[in-house]
Design a protein around this motif. Sequence first.
Motif, mmCIF file in Angstrom:
data_model
loop_
_atom_site.group_PDB
_atom_site.id
_atom_site.type_symbol
_atom_site.label_atom_id
_atom_site.label_comp_id
_atom_site.label_asym_id
_atom_site.label_seq_id
_atom_site.Cartn_x
_atom_site.Cartn_y
_atom_site.Cartn_z
ATOM 1 N N PRO A 132 -3.989 -4.970 -7.129
ATOM 2 C CA PRO A 132 -2.442 -5.102 -7.077
ATOM 3 C C PRO A 132 -1.526 -5.217 -8.386
ATOM 4 O O PRO A 132 -2.343 -5.718 -9.445
ATOM 5 C CB PRO A 132 -2.814 -6.575 -6.240
ATOM 6 N N ALA B 103 -6.192 2.652 0.724
ATOM 7 C CA ALA B 103 -5.080 2.279 0.482
ATOM 8 C C ALA B 103 -3.871 2.672 1.194
ATOM 9 O O ALA B 103 -2.807 2.005 0.856
ATOM 10 C CB ALA B 103 -4.822 3.312 -1.072
ATOM 11 N N LEU C 46 0.374 -0.672 -6.137
ATOM 12 C CA LEU C 46 -1.217 -0.472 -6.395
ATOM 13 C C LEU C 46 -1.054 0.117 -7.651
ATOM 14 O O LEU C 46 -0.591 1.262 -7.843
ATOM 15 C CB LEU C 46 -1.712 0.162 -5.059
ATOM 16 N N GLY D 137 0.493 0.416 2.277
ATOM 17 C CA GLY D 137 0.441 1.475 1.666
ATOM 18 C C GLY D 137 0.860 2.902 1.998
ATOM 19 O O GLY D 137 1.586 3.774 1.127
#
Length: 265
Positions: free
Chosen positions: A135, A178, A108, A197
């Motif tokens: 991304p 996230a 990310l 994440g």
Amino acid sequence: MQADLIERCGDELFDAWRERRTLSPLLERFPGIRVEDAYRIQSRCVARRLQAGETLVGKKIGVTSRPVQEMLGVFEPDFGQLTSGMVCSESDGISLDGLIQPRAEAELAFVLERDLVGPGITATDVIRATAYVSPCFEIVDSRIRDWKIRIQDTVADNASCGVFVLGDAKASLKKFDAALAGMVLQRNGSLHSTSVGAAVQGSPVNAVVWLANTLGRLGLPFRAGEVILSGSQSPLVAVTGGDELVCTIGGLGTCRARFHGKAAL
């Protein structure tokens, strides 16, 4: 390490990058090298790239997963510096012609809308300072022979920076979690791996907090417009010309990396 040796090692790594060749591990040749020395070598190597006409565009965080930390014998992340010469686009694909022994990882990316100056930065500060997340793929590369690296080697080698590409998808951290977002990585149309994440320091936001505070103690702020690569959420993938990788992050979107050309090794 003495200043002249720091300079010599940085110049060796710069020359190896420019000439697409590898070096024997620094730690083998200089067993007493410290991580602090390695960051000074990194600074010299990056300075050579800036002298050659590139500009700084951001930072990257590496060694965020526990298995990689255990492999390298270190228990906190490291960081490298991103330059304009590392930026690729989805539409153009990624040329391997300038790389040596590339491996891809999906993660990310954070793009800042205002400065972030540590120490004392919190997760809330990072969320407020981030314009959007996307991304991305980072294509790491090593100037150290056969990826035979310890933490000192990878830090000196600018955290094994290669190139990177951001996907077009964007989301605000005020609306996107996230930590909970899942990632699916496909290689040439087949499922390669899945992750979440939270695998990155509990959340990619936490990784950015760590880096903002670490850099702040060194007198280095994040600046508005900078790109921050928050750390891999996927296993490393060796890539060759003709490969296509697609990572999809739930609630965000995709990034596609098409590879062409041929790496040195």
